[in-house]
Design an enzyme around this catalytic site. Structure first.
Site, mmCIF file in Angstrom:
data_model
loop_
_atom_site.group_PDB
_atom_site.id
_atom_site.type_symbol
_atom_site.label_atom_id
_atom_site.label_comp_id
_atom_site.label_asym_id
_atom_site.label_seq_id
_atom_site.Cartn_x
_atom_site.Cartn_y
_atom_site.Cartn_z
ATOM 1 N N ASP A 133 4.816 -3.077 -43.453
ATOM 2 C CA ASP A 133 5.091 -2.130 -44.537
ATOM 3 C C ASP A 133 5.709 -0.821 -44.057
ATOM 4 O O ASP A 133 5.050 0.210 -43.979
ATOM 5 C CB ASP A 133 3.818 -1.850 -45.334
ATOM 6 C CG ASP A 133 4.125 -1.150 -46.651
ATOM 7 O OD1 ASP A 133 5.321 -1.019 -46.986
ATOM 8 O OD2 ASP A 133 3.180 -0.736 -47.341
ATOM 9 N N ASP A 152 3.610 5.644 -42.229
ATOM 10 C CA ASP A 152 2.324 5.422 -42.898
ATOM 11 C C ASP A 152 1.473 4.503 -42.030
ATOM 12 O O ASP A 152 0.967 3.478 -42.480
ATOM 13 C CB ASP A 152 2.553 4.813 -44.279
ATOM 14 C CG ASP A 152 1.314 4.861 -45.162
ATOM 15 O OD1 ASP A 152 0.455 5.732 -44.936
ATOM 16 O OD2 ASP A 152 1.197 4.011 -46.069
ATOM 17 N N ASN A 201 -2.085 -0.926 -42.391
ATOM 18 C CA ASN A 201 -0.704 -1.380 -42.200
ATOM 19 C C ASN A 201 -0.481 -1.985 -40.815
ATOM 20 O O ASN A 201 0.654 -2.058 -40.338
ATOM 21 C CB ASN A 201 0.276 -0.223 -42.432
ATOM 22 C CG ASN A 201 0.530 0.007 -43.916
ATOM 23 O OD1 ASN A 201 0.363 -0.901 -44.729
ATOM 24 N ND2 ASN A 201 0.917 1.223 -44.272
#
EC number: 2.7.11.1
Length: 332
Positions: free
Chosen positions: A221, A204, A209
């Site tokens: 994350d 992701d 992030n």
């Protein structure tokens, strides 16, 4: 954990503090909730020390083994001096705690802002780090965490949305007509890509992030880390029109390939991955609608306008699937 209307109903302030103290910390009682939807994340004050960030995993989403693989991967990256914020080994000797039915981890508090991907040097540096990250990710596969399943995921999530009545009745004919075409063109693009190596990924890797502070860059994350094609960690950093995205992609690859070769045919997977992300995002909101945080933060999801806009976006996506893949400037 006792039965309740929602799994996080049992995560009271006392339960949270008891969990932190069960890991060997002495909490000072100060708790500040941070923005997080899938999990619950808090800044927790610690006696005579800096606050820490405590993350309580959503029950039943990941198994213990899957979370442990996330932690192992994070620590492997950290040991290779790749800038990630990995879970802290707590005073009780583990990075994954459990209390009152909740699995949790703690992290050092770090600050920063999203990278400015309009800067070519920033993209080059990001590419370098991602190339190194994927070298580590290629050492061995995940055994417990899932791999990207684009076609299966599209079918599954579309079925979930229609079966549970999320698509408004007047939009169902358009939906039922569009989705099979979308899936078929995704399948064609995947076939065009041919055999692709998969590695352990961040999963992701968008700008939210990644933290940048002065010259320091941090990937955060890894909750969605999984097995998949390298392009998944690259395409989310691209934005703008076709020319801008081609320029950005070229710069990313120049940095990436200082450490790791990139299979150019993975470009064919960008639009199927984008389609997969659109569909899974809608299904994710639907599956989480019983969580009180979701109607509060995403009130537009239950309105017809969301679904008409999603259909329009998916029609545009069908056009993108039929267009040539992104160019790498100066190459083919």
């Amino acid at each position: 954990m006792a039965d309740s209307a929602h799994p996080y109903d049992d995560l009271t302030p006392d339960t949270l503090l008891d969990a932190i103290e069960s890991a060997g910390y002495i909490a000072n009682g100060r708790i500040f909730p941070l923005n997080s939807y899938e999990n619950r994340v808090y800044q927790v004050g610690i006696e005579d020390d800096s606050p820490l960030i405590a993350k309580f995993y959503r029950p039943t989403r990941w198994t213990r083994k899957q979370i442990e693989e996330e932690h192992t991967f994070s620590h492997e990256l950290e040991a290779a001096e790749i800038p990630v914020i990995s879970p802290t080994v707590m005073p009780n000797g583990t990075s994954l705690g459990e209390h009152a039915g909740f699995l949790f981890a703690v992290f050092a508090q770090r600050g920063g802002q999203a990278p400015d991907t309009s800067e070519t040097d920033m993209l080059w540096r990001l590419g370098q780090w991602l190339g190194q990250m994927h070298n580590i990710g290629a050492r061995q596969p995940f055994r417990h965490r899932p791999a990207f399943d684009l076609i299966g995921g599209l079918v599954r999530e579309s079925d979930y949305l229609t079966r549970n009545g999320w698509i408004p009745d007047d939009l169902r004919p358009a939906w039922d007509s569009l989705i099979p075409d979308l899936i078929e063109h995704c399948r064609q693009r995947i076939d065009d890509a041919g055999p692709i190596e998969t590695v352990r990924l961040h999963g992701d890797c968008h700008g939210g992030n990644i933290l940048v502070r002065e010259e320091r860059m941090l990937f955060v994350d890894l909750d969605d880390c999984r097995q998949g094609p390298a392009i998944q960690d690259l395409w989310l950093l691209l934005n703008g029109d076709d020319t801008e995205r081609s320029q950005q992609f070229t710069e990313l690859l120049e940095g990436y390939e200082t450490f790791r070769d990139f299979n150019r045919r993975e470009r064919y997977l960008i639009e199927p991955l984008r389609c997969f992300r659109q569909m899974t995002h809608a299904a994710w909101l639907a599956r989480r609608w019983d969580d009180p945080a979701f109607p509060r933060f995403f009130p537009w999801f239950a309105r017809q306008r969301f679904w008409s806009d999603l259909l329009l976006s998916l029609r545009e996506q069908l056009g993108a699937l039929q267009a040539p893949p992104i160019n790498v400037i100066g190459q083919f």
